[in-house]
Design an enzyme around this catalytic site. Structure first.
Site, PDB file in Angstrom:
ATOM      1  N   CYS A  76     -46.861  10.545  30.963  1.00  0.00           N
ATOM      2  CA  CYS A  76     -48.189  10.389  31.548  1.00  0.00           C
ATOM      3  C   CYS A  76     -48.160  10.563  33.058  1.00  0.00           C
ATOM      4  CB  CYS A  76     -48.713   8.994  31.245  1.00  0.00           C
ATOM      5  SG  CYS A  76     -48.676   8.600  29.492  1.00  0.00           S
ATOM      6  N   GLY A  78     -50.841  14.694  31.302  1.00  0.00           N
ATOM      7  CA  GLY A  78     -51.460  14.064  30.150  1.00  0.00           C
ATOM      8  C   GLY A  78     -52.871  14.550  29.971  1.00  0.00           C
ATOM      9  N   ASN A 126     -46.154   5.245  32.763  1.00  0.00           N
ATOM     10  CA  ASN A 126     -45.550   6.528  32.428  1.00  0.00           C
ATOM     11  C   ASN A 126     -44.127   6.234  32.006  1.00  0.00           C
ATOM     12  OD1 ASN A 126     -44.324   9.356  34.405  1.00  0.00           O
ATOM     13  ND2 ASN A 126     -44.536   9.144  32.213  1.00  0.00           N
ATOM     14  N   GLY A 127     -43.829   6.531  30.755  1.00  0.00           N
ATOM     15  CA  GLY A 127     -42.461   6.281  30.299  1.00  0.00           C
ATOM     16  C   GLY A 127     -42.429   5.923  28.839  1.00  0.00           C
ATOM     17  N   TYR A 176     -39.636  21.801  33.774  1.00  0.00           N
ATOM     18  CA  TYR A 176     -40.942  22.094  33.197  1.00  0.00           C
ATOM     19  C   TYR A 176     -42.052  21.130  33.599  1.00  0.00           C
ATOM     20  CZ  TYR A 176     -44.703  22.059  29.753  1.00  0.00           C
ATOM     21  OH  TYR A 176     -45.933  22.049  29.172  1.00  0.00           O
TER      22      TYR A 176
HETATM   23  P1  AMP Z   1     -41.583  25.547  21.993  1.00  0.00           P
HETATM   24  O1  AMP Z   1     -42.732  26.464  21.847  1.00  0.00           O
HETATM   25  O2  AMP Z   1     -41.610  24.424  20.980  1.00  0.00           O
HETATM   26  O3  AMP Z   1     -40.259  26.239  22.004  1.00  0.00           O
HETATM   27  O4  AMP Z   1     -41.752  24.791  23.377  1.00  0.00           O
HETATM   28  C1  AMP Z   1     -41.311  25.354  24.554  1.00  0.00           C
HETATM   29  C2  AMP Z   1     -42.459  25.721  25.430  1.00  0.00           C
HETATM   30  O5  AMP Z   1     -43.341  24.606  25.634  1.00  0.00           O
HETATM   31  C3  AMP Z   1     -41.941  26.119  26.782  1.00  0.00           C
HETATM   32  O6  AMP Z   1     -42.517  27.362  27.082  1.00  0.00           O
HETATM   33  C4  AMP Z   1     -42.399  25.046  27.743  1.00  0.00           C
HETATM   34  O7  AMP Z   1     -43.103  25.659  28.772  1.00  0.00           O
HETATM   35  C5  AMP Z   1     -43.285  24.123  26.945  1.00  0.00           C
HETATM   36  N1  AMP Z   1     -42.755  22.739  26.844  1.00  0.00           N
HETATM   37  C6  AMP Z   1     -41.483  22.326  26.891  1.00  0.00           C
HETATM   38  N2  AMP Z   1     -41.401  20.984  26.715  1.00  0.00           N
HETATM   39  C7  AMP Z   1     -42.654  20.540  26.569  1.00  0.00           C
HETATM   40  C8  AMP Z   1     -43.241  19.252  26.368  1.00  0.00           C
HETATM   41  N3  AMP Z   1     -42.498  18.150  26.267  1.00  0.00           N
HETATM   42  N4  AMP Z   1     -44.585  19.184  26.251  1.00  0.00           N
HETATM   43  C9  AMP Z   1     -45.334  20.294  26.327  1.00  0.00           C
HETATM   44  N5  AMP Z   1     -44.839  21.524  26.526  1.00  0.00           N
HETATM   45  C10 AMP Z   1     -43.521  21.662  26.628  1.00  0.00           C
END
Ligand code: AMP
Length: 486
Positions: free
Chosen positions: A5, A32, A106-107, A258
């Site tokens: 968050c 979030g 957040n956590g 990210y």
């Molecule tokens: P995926 O499509 O499941 O392989 O997720 C990877 C993609 O989602 C990457 O392009 C990241 O930019 C994004 N991403 C990575 N971790 C998260 C996260 N915890 N929550 C939302 N997006 C994520």
């Protein structure tokens, strides 16, 4: 329940704190997008407004103009399943003491069972970690003597040192704003100042520094792991809540990869520059002959720029992103996520056709995004697709506040590099090494939590991996469901 968050707090007598909080949490929207809320105190009453939805959906001029006070906290929430529940929106409020208190978290706590008992809550009835902490603080707060009843500080000092896991909290009673970080500092939290250094007009707490920039506050410093900062009419004071041997700086490395905004500074490093350097080092680590370097927008853009710069291959745009579509990551099933990625991204055929492409993204989690992207690029006539990822293989779930699937659904936990290459239908694939990732961040002497990449969890986690009965089961039915065609 996992919660990744954004938190914000401001103490500024004479300023429109509700508007400042709106601007602050708007800047933290990326942390979030499920619910948003704020609590505002005028010294007598704390008013809480929160709802499901984006910041700009929950708050409008009319709502904000009715929120008067000198002190406020705000929150944007992002969680996993069971989430579409108003009760889980934050700030959490408890009507104890003179005006009650409010809390934003957040956590992710790693040990809640004993806390649930201590708070006198019934197992199974609790909605979130934040709820448990609010209840613990409430019982501690109401047990304190009259003279202390308006101040939350005593309850914070009694309760927070017993928590385990990841937490950056903002809290408030009628007259004080508090900020606390867990002893590992997993999640970021920084302090800012409104007004001149020699004549401060207010103080601000925020998950990320852009929330300070947008309201004209100056960055003062990051809170230290384990630190409690108390802000009131008397100014800012600070206390370490944990013993020295419990404190170890372990900011989440994935914030750099990210999660954080590119314009955020963490450990004195601007995230965008770190991401660009990840691309540069990746180009040296895993070069390839190609005609164009492109990003998976938006998260892959800085690293793609870095890759292009270091490899001397032209940078170009291969995909257009519909900026009005939010996160596709938490859709419940594979097909829904694939459809969502397709709706979000569309190829630029003229830029792609006949070209050998280097495609850069920040991470592969389940692989939904890259699989969909590679398919689009091939259909649009891309001659070769070379995938470059600016984080090492994501093979371990996060228990410290980032929403990740079970281990059985994590691509890199279940396949070799060559299997991944074939599964994704790419001509070559390379992930940045952990060493290069750390070098790209460039904060010498700083340790990070890299549990999602290494399985080294700094705080014990509630599952043991490898047991087929466990959440972490490898090769389970969940894998088949998550990765059709494996
Ligand atoms: P995926 O499509 O499941 O392989 O997720 C990877 C993609 O989602 C990457 O392009 C990241 O930019 C994004 N991403 C990575 N971790 C998260 C996260 N915890 N929550 C939302 N997006 C994520």
């Amino acid at each position: 329940m996992k919660e990744a968050c954004g938190v914000f707090g401001v103490f500024a007598p004479g300023r429109a704190v509700a508007q400042l909080t709106f601007d602050g949490i708007y800047a933290l929207q990326h942390r979030g997008q499920e619910s948003a809320g704020m609590a505002v105190s005028d010294g007598q009453t704390i008013t809480v407004v929160k709802d499901m939805g984006l910041v700009a959906t929950v708050f409008d001029e009319r709502t904000l103009s009715g929120l008067h006070g000198h002190l406020a906290i705000g929150h944007t929430r992002y969680s996993t399943h069971g989430s579409s529940d108003w009760n889980n929106a934050q700030p959490a409020y408890r009507p104890v003491g003179r005006a009650g208190f409010a809390l934003g978290h957040n956590g992710n706590l790693t040990e809640t069972e004993s806390l649930i008992k201590r708070a006198g809550m019934l197992p199974g009835m609790t909605a979130s970690d934040s709820d448990v902490v609010a209840s613990l603080l409430a019982s501690e707060f109401s047990e304190r003597g009259n003279e202390e009843r308006a101040e939350l500080a005593g309850a914070i000092e009694a309760v927070i040192p017993d928590l385990a896991g990841a937490f950056s909290f903002v809290l408030m009673d009628a007259d004080h704003l508090y900020g606390v970080r867990d002893p590992h500092g997993f999640r970021p939290l920084c302090l800012g100042r409104l007004g001149a250094e020699d004549a401060p007009e207010g103080w601000v707490l925020a998950s990320e520094s852009p929330a300070l920039d947008v309201i004209g506050a100056a960055f003062v410093r990051e809170l230290s792991p384990g630190e409690l900062v108390t802000i009131g009419a008397e100014g800012v004071s600070s206390r370490q809540l944990f013993d020295t041997d419990e404190v170890a700086d372990r900011l989440c490395i994935f914030e750099f990869v990210y999660f954080a905004r590119p314009d955020t500074r963490l450990h004195g490093v601007e995230v965008h520059g770190a991401r660009r350097r990840m691309g540069e080092l990746l180009a040296r680590q895993a070069p390839v002959e190609a005609d164009m370097v492109m990003a998976v927008p938006d998260s892959g853009v800085p690293a793609a720029e870095g890759y292009a710069r270091a490899s001397n291959i032209p940078y170009g745009q291969g995909l257009v992103k519909n900026r009005y579509i939010g996160r596709t990551f938490i859709d419940p099933d594979h097909q829904a996520r694939m459809n969502a990625v397709r709706r979000k991204l569309n190829p630029l055929r003229d830029n792609i056709e006949g070209k050998r492409l280097v495609v850069v993204d920040d991470s592969i989690v389940r692989s939904t995004t890259v699989r969909s992207v590679v398919k689009m690029l091939r259909e649009a006539g891309g001659a070769e697709v070379h995938l470059r990822i600016s984080s090492p293989p994501f093979a371990w779930p996060c228990f410290y506040g980032i929403d990740t699937p079970r281990r059985s659904e994590l691509l890199a936990a279940n396949m070799s590099l060559e299997e991944i290459r074939r599964h994704l239908d790419v001509d070559s694939i390379a992930y940045i090494s952990l060493e290069n990732l750390k070098e790209a961040i460039g904060a010498p002497g700083v340790d990070f939590c890299d549990a999602c990449l290494t399985g080294n969890y700094p705080v014990p986690v509630p599952v043991s991996f490898g047991d087929p009965e466990d959440d972490g089961a490898i090769g389970s039915a969940a894998l088949q469901a998550a990765l059709p065609g494996v």
